[in-house]
Design a protein around this motif. Sequence first.
Motif, mmCIF file in Angstrom:
data_model
loop_
_atom_site.group_PDB
_atom_site.id
_atom_site.type_symbol
_atom_site.label_atom_id
_atom_site.label_comp_id
_atom_site.label_asym_id
_atom_site.label_seq_id
_atom_site.Cartn_x
_atom_site.Cartn_y
_atom_site.Cartn_z
ATOM 1 N N THR A 1 -4.266 6.846 -0.667
ATOM 2 C CA THR A 1 -3.558 5.414 -0.491
ATOM 3 C C THR A 1 -4.242 4.343 -1.205
ATOM 4 O O THR A 1 -5.407 4.280 -1.321
ATOM 5 N N ALA B 1 -3.796 0.440 -2.977
ATOM 6 C CA ALA B 1 -3.033 -0.960 -2.885
ATOM 7 C C ALA B 1 -2.643 -1.518 -4.437
ATOM 8 O O ALA B 1 -3.343 -1.319 -5.243
ATOM 9 N N GLU C 1 1.051 -1.053 -0.059
ATOM 10 C CA GLU C 1 0.127 0.105 0.187
ATOM 11 C C GLU C 1 0.892 1.201 -0.061
ATOM 12 O O GLU C 1 1.999 1.173 0.720
#
Length: 319
Positions: A96, A98, A88
């Motif tokens: 943010t 992933a 992440e």
Amino acid sequence: MFVALKSEDFDPERRVDAFQSAAENICKLQITPAEDREYRSQTMIAVLPDLVLADTSHTACTTLRTSELAAETGDNLLIHIPLAGGFEICQRGGDTVACGPGEVYLDPTEVPGIATFAGARANVLYISIPRALVAMAGAVPDTGLRNVTALTPQWRLLLGYVRCLHAELPHLPPEQATHCAAHVHDLAVMALGASRDAAEVAAGRGVRAARLRAVKDDIERNLVASSLSAEWIAARHGISPRYIRALFAGEGTSFGDYVANRRLLMARRMLSDPSQAARSISDIALSAGFGDLSWFNARFRRAFAMTPSEVRAQARKNL
């Protein structure tokens, strides 16, 4: 030039601290292991003109690029391609997100950020290119940065070529390595979405080189198959037989001659192998993909200036 950064190379008593210091100096990252005693990391870095490639494998950790470290990186585009595990990441001005296998993250290196790697092991391939090289082609829209994108066929071409280059680089002369770096630039431009003119230039260099390597790898895996032909390979790769033939013509050969030469080398290896001594020459020719024994004998002699039986006899003498 190659740089190896391995946690195992440092004194066990101060391994983590020493590795953290080296990583900050070389990679411009502050690394915090999830567990000091269990932390393991290995990075193999290849440095070429306007190109850095890094294959990194490590256990769980957090990496931080501070504003000060970001200022030392230059205006580069860092392409993250996870091969195993994932992370992440959050960079200033972005969310943010992933990123895992099958995805790509586009990182403007002058921007601070933090990434977290969980799980037992992460393996990520990094490609660093000056942004100016790809921006001039209109290939890096700002909206594409600090985001995750899918590993498209164009990205897979780049990934396959870079992994092969990374492995073979120690054996390449400098001028050929520089030529390969230009291929990587072109493939990156294509994957990122270039302007039409830039895409046409790239198609004439990097994409063709990657296509040819993929085709040759496929030929090698199916070398003795009776179905092996330019048409069969073209259908598997979603391109035309004419394009396949053009790829080999660019190397001064033909698809048929390339396949025949690979099969001849296979037959010669078998004829020279003591464990294959009981097999007849015709059986070996058939197992190497040749259906016509007289054509095989004539082609073999032309290629090696010896008949198959002479090669076998010479091998026996050398035992």
